[in-house]
Design an enzyme around this catalytic site. Structure first.
Site, PDB file in Angstrom:
ATOM      1  N   GLU A 126      34.849  51.280  34.404  1.00 38.91           N
ATOM      2  CA  GLU A 126      34.909  50.281  33.311  1.00 38.91           C
ATOM      3  C   GLU A 126      36.139  49.394  33.442  1.00 38.91           C
ATOM      4  OE1 GLU A 126      34.370  52.039  29.397  1.00 38.91           O
ATOM      5  OE2 GLU A 126      32.855  53.445  30.111  1.00 38.91           O
TER       6      GLU A 126
ATOM      7  N   GLU B 208      33.994  60.505  27.535  1.00 38.63           N
ATOM      8  CA  GLU B 208      35.110  60.631  26.583  1.00 38.63           C
ATOM      9  C   GLU B 208      35.056  61.941  25.789  1.00 38.63           C
ATOM     10  OE1 GLU B 208      35.128  56.995  24.299  1.00 38.63           O
ATOM     11  OE2 GLU B 208      35.435  55.751  26.065  1.00 38.63           O
TER      12      GLU B 208
HETATM   13  O1  9MR Z   1      32.008  47.357  25.483  1.00 42.33           O
HETATM   14  C1  9MR Z   1      31.095  48.120  24.710  1.00 42.33           C
HETATM   15  C2  9MR Z   1      30.687  47.333  23.464  1.00 42.33           C
HETATM   16  O2  9MR Z   1      29.924  46.205  23.838  1.00 42.33           O
HETATM   17  C3  9MR Z   1      29.850  48.232  22.556  1.00 42.33           C
HETATM   18  O3  9MR Z   1      29.624  47.550  21.336  1.00 42.33           O
HETATM   19  C4  9MR Z   1      30.563  49.543  22.292  1.00 42.33           C
HETATM   20  C5  9MR Z   1      29.690  50.495  21.486  1.00 42.33           C
HETATM   21  O4  9MR Z   1      28.534  50.859  22.207  1.00 42.33           O
HETATM   22  O5  9MR Z   1      30.902  50.183  23.503  1.00 42.33           O
HETATM   23  C6  9MR Z   1      31.747  49.437  24.345  1.00 42.33           C
HETATM   24  O6  9MR Z   1      31.966  50.156  25.551  1.00 42.33           O
HETATM   25  C7  9MR Z   1      32.810  51.292  25.506  1.00 42.33           C
HETATM   26  C8  9MR Z   1      32.253  52.285  26.510  1.00 42.33           C
HETATM   27  O7  9MR Z   1      30.925  52.622  26.213  1.00 42.33           O
HETATM   28  C9  9MR Z   1      33.112  53.531  26.569  1.00 42.33           C
HETATM   29  N1  9MR Z   1      34.460  53.192  26.901  1.00 42.33           N
HETATM   30  C10 9MR Z   1      35.094  52.208  26.028  1.00 42.33           C
HETATM   31  C11 9MR Z   1      34.233  50.941  25.977  1.00 42.33           C
HETATM   32  C12 9MR Z   1      34.907  49.887  25.104  1.00 42.33           C
HETATM   33  O8  9MR Z   1      34.932  50.298  23.773  1.00 42.33           O
END
Ligand code: 9MR
Length: 368
Positions: free
Chosen positions: A280, A164
């Site tokens: 994802e 990102e």
């Molecule tokens: O789904 C993830 C959640 O469990 C975590 O708390 C969060 C912070 O680490 O990250 C979420 O995953 C994200 C991913 O790393 C990047 N793309 C968006 C995802 C959803 O927010």
């Protein structure tokens, strides 16, 4: 949001800002548009791995959850455990245990696994943000990558090296890259620094640049694709290896997938030797009908359109969902349905019953 200015000739500010022309960006794709070609996917059939991201903290408590990954996946990766802030919450503390648990779980059951992610705005620990000098920040990043790669070398098939890094809305934000700690401290070079360090520390790993909102129709999304192509090209021009672009594929039910644009995007990347990987996948269904069957039917159509678009040129390296069951998903927390009904973002429902789109993915991947 500010109106987007475009020239009569179709040029737009992003090309001017980065001194690109539309021709330079699209020439590769045009050259590959061979009449009558159905694309190389027809020539070399292969099976594409299906994978999913698992939450280490849930594995021990919920045996059915663990089993779902074993039953359905070729690849099981840690959803959060390899993020910088969880691995090294303070300068003195390393916490490898959750990531080790997932990696051991995957490998001991004959699955592959991969890592996400070295650089992400959402996972920078406080101790890093408090470092003063540019040199200290660069050293912390490189050391982090070296130590983590050292530990997992040979066990992870690849890494989301940066995650990102594109501005959420490049027009509105007035710049191509997201305004993060890493950008402010190191400038855009934090991207090549991370790729070079990962390539050095784990030469066999597939190196991925991972991003959201590359899948849809509209100028905002086209802009994000153009920026991604430009980053990949700049890395390659500097002789820095990037193996694949990660499409996160958090699929909004209320957005239209742009199959033509994704085809052009895949061709252009392929011409540079860069593949796609779906990293994802899930369904953001706050706008779809409240009836579960209708929700799943709409999701099936969305996933089908997306897979058609992704497979149109070449099969991706893998298709990975962001979890397996509706029981545990970030969408329930971050984007719950306004009508109060349950969201159904993942391939298994809360009782681990498969949705029709899981079967669709499996069939599609088996005959890629
Ligand atoms: O789904 C993830 C959640 O469990 C975590 O708390 C969060 C912070 O680490 O990250 C979420 O995953 C994200 C991913 O790393 C990047 N793309 C968006 C995802 C959803 O927010």
């Amino acid at each position: 949001m500010a109106a987007r200015r475009r020239n009569a000739d179709g040029g737009d500010p992003i090309y001017r800002r980065r001194n690109l022309t539309r021709r330079s960006v699209l020439a590769g794709a045009a050259a590959l548009a061979i009449p009558g070609s159905t694309g190389p996917s027809r020539a070399a059939r292969q099976t594409v791995p299906f994978g999913s991201a698992i939450q280490a903290e849930i594995m021990d408590a919920d045996a059915a959850y663990r089993q779902a990954f074993l039953d359905h996946c070729d690849l099981v990766m840690p959803m959060n455990a390899l993020k910088f802030d969880l691995l090294r919450p303070t300068r003195e503390t390393w916490n490898f245990e959750p990531a080790d648990k997932v990696v051991d779980f995957a490998l001991s059951h004959g699955k592959t696994t991969r890592g996400t992610c070295h650089v992400w705005w959402g996972a920078t620990p406080d101790w890093v943000t408090m470092l003063d000098s540019e040199a200290d920040v660069e050293r912390a990043l490189v050391e982090h990558i070296e130590q983590v790669c050292d530990r997992y070398r040979g066990r992870l098939v690849g890494w989301d090296v940066v995650n990102e890094v594109i501005a959420n809305d490049p027009f509105y934000d007035g710049q191509s890259l997201r305004d993060t700690f890493w950008l402010r401290k190191l400038g855009p070079r934090h991207i090549p620094i991370a790729f070079e360090a990962t390539a050095r520390a784990d030469p066999e790993a597939r190196l991925v640049i991972n991003e959201y909102d590359l899948e849809y129709r509209g100028p905002h999304f086209e802009e994000r694709r153009v920026i991604m192509l430009s980053i990949v090209r700049q890395l390659q021009d500097a002789n820095i290896r990037v193996d694949a672009v990660g499409l996160q594929a958090h699929l909004y039910m209320d957005r239209e997938i742009d199959a033509d644009a994704l085809l052009r995007f895949s061709r252009e990347l392929d011409a540079s030797g860069v593949k796609l990987i779906v990293t994802e996948l899930d369904i953001i269904d706050w706008q779809s009908p409240a009836d579960p069957e209708a929700q799943d039917a709409a999701a099936l159509e969305k996933v089908s359109t997306f897979l058609d678009a992704i497979f149109a040129w070449k099969p991706p390296e893998a298709v990975i969902t962001w979890g397996m069951t509706d029981r545990y998903s970030w969408i329930n927390d971050v984007m719950p349905r306004p009508d109060g009904n349950e969201s159904r973002p993942l391939p298994l429902d809360r009782s681990f019953r498969p949705k029709p789109w899981l079967d669709l993915i499996k069939r599609r991947l088996a005959s890629a």
